[in-house]
Design an enzyme around this catalytic site. Structure first.
Site, short mmCIF file in Angstrom:
data_model
loop_
_atom_site.label_atom_id
_atom_site.label_comp_id
_atom_site.label_asym_id
_atom_site.label_seq_id
_atom_site.Cartn_x
_atom_site.Cartn_y
_atom_site.Cartn_z
N GLU A 35 0.83 -1.03 0.07
CA GLU A 35 -0.04 -0.11 -0.03
C GLU A 35 0.79 1.40 0.16
OE1 GLU A 35 -2.19 -1.77 3.11
OE2 GLU A 35 -3.94 -0.87 2.58
N HIS A 37 3.71 1.76 -1.59
CA HIS A 37 4.13 1.93 -3.09
C HIS A 37 2.87 2.39 -3.65
CE1 HIS A 37 7.10 -1.43 -1.97
NE2 HIS A 37 7.81 -0.61 -2.20
N SER A 186 4.44 -4.32 5.75
CA SER A 186 4.41 -5.94 5.60
C SER A 186 4.62 -7.00 6.90
CB SER A 186 5.07 -6.57 4.23
OG SER A 186 6.42 -5.89 4.29
#
Lengths: 283, 283
Positions: A35, A37, A186
């Site tokens: 998200e 990026h 992540s």
């Protein structure tokens, strides 16, 4: 969307953009898009005729103990995301294309690297700046977009652009957060349920620190002590670092009077989380 | 001719050249212009709409034992020469303009620096590449002109452009020679009358070496031995180095089969002379 793997083809494409006076927004990544990026690509899409995304896992920025081969990759998924976001050009070179021979030289960063996450990654930012310089020279963007989440990376690249007078504007983009304030990462999936409940306190604390500075606190040691006291109360997290530095120089400061970054790293059982806030007193 | 000392004004001027699609030829120098520089400016003048000359004595490329303050300067004379040669823009920044703060990073050259003259000047090419990168970013030339006399400098800058994909073409220009072959140098005036009579043998020997390579000699050791035997016969000169290296990588070679540089340095009583030839077997 054009996918280009070779430098000569990239040059041809960029030349045609330039000849048509089209502005270029650039998002350099190592792929495995998340998200963060996506927010950068969306921001670039708003402001430019052409959006260029690069995906290149740069061996030069991995230390000898860091596992380059285990870095996560999923090109098909990345390609699909880029396509949906309206990326015009996806540059996806091989290592041989970027480094056809052993590098004859690199950028060597001497300022702002022995602090924050860089302290435990010697040489990392030499690799980062070297590849970003190459990508800037190849893509020749008007602006390049970076996530503020990795504050040290944005700072060092901003310093690079200033140091070498690179004709590219660096656009730092805000950290993307969950509704409870936790910075998206992540790594958040590795948190236990209890850790996940605790983790939003990190940003809550940074936010309280910002309010204190807004109210007039100018002493870096007192600010760090404040954050430390708060974060020490968290039962599950172990503090890795809490640092307050001039931004983007990342010099130590005696007094908070210009732009600073207040950054923390905390270790949970299976995840190390980072977060930061930028405060610009000079504004 | 415009004389510009400040970076914002330079950027404005360069932008206007670019908007008019004018090609830019660039000659970066440390000033105190001599016939070598003049030949570069004349060459640039032939091929470009705009010729940019920079004069900047770069502190970063001087070692701790090298005297920056004693580097010769004569701006008024340089200005007059530039004017007469039709230079469009003379960029003449102060040290503070180029390095407003302590450099946060530099280029660090790891290949082709511990050979030739670089062997006795550690860090010199870090300073050279760093300033040339800055100047390239500021001037954004189509082509930049360098004298082949300093073969190592041209080689390292060529490697820099390749390593970082800098969109500038490096044009090496032939060494300017006296009628008897001696490479022109501001140091030639320090030669005694007898030394001056002997010195043309340096180029004569290099030229004989080229003929041998043209005739098929491919063994680097035998070539170096040939040059050494010839130069040892000179009664007044002391050999500093004789080296044969791949060009522009400046790697050692086992066999002469691609481009090589054969370079020598000799010491006379009050002057150290260098000269070199490039042979391109690959062509």
């Amino acid at each position: 969307m054009k996918i280009i793997q070779e430098i000569p083809a990239l040059k041809t494409e960029i030349r045609s953009y330039k000849q048509q006076n089209q502005s270029i927004g650039f998002v350099p990544t190592m792929g495995f898009l998340h998200e963060g990026h996506i927010s950068l690509l969306e921001e670039a899409r708003k402001h430019h005729d052409k959006v260029v995304l690069s995906i290149f896992v740069n061996p030069l920025q991995f230390g000898p103990t860091e596992d380059l081969d285990r870095y996560p990759r999923d090109f098909k998924r990345d390609e699909q995301i880029a396509n949906e976001l309206g990326v015009d050009l996806l540059f996806y070179p091989s290592v041989e294309e970027m480094y056809p021979t052993t590098p004859s030289m690199t950028i060597h960063v001497t300022q702002g690297v022995n602090v924050l996450c860089g302290a435990s990654r010697p040489g990392h930012f030499d690799g980062v700046t070297t590849v970003v310089m190459k990508l800037f020279m190849l893509v020749q963007p008007d602006k390049a977009y970076f996530g503020q989440k990795d504050a040290q990376q944005v700072a060092v690249i901003t310093n690079m652009v200033n140091m070498f007078n690179v004709p590219v504007e660096i656009v730092p983009c805000p950290t993307i957060r969950e509704e409870d304030g936790l910075a998206k990462s992540s790594r958040n999936v590795y948190l236990s349920a209890l850790e996940r409940l605790e983790a939003p306190s990190i940003y809550k604390t940074l936010h309280e620190a910002v309010l204190l500075m807004d109210e007039g606190e100018t002493n870096p040691s007192r600010m760090i002590q404040f954050v430390q006291n708060k974060l020490q109360e968290l039962p599950l997290a172990e503090i890795d670092y809490i640092e307050l530095l001039a931004y983007p120089s990342l010099h130590e400061v005696d007094e908070i009077k210009e732009a600073i970054v207040l950054a923390v790293a905390l270790k949970y059982k299976k995840a190390r989380l980072i977060d930061n806030v930028i405060v610009n007193k000079g504004e």
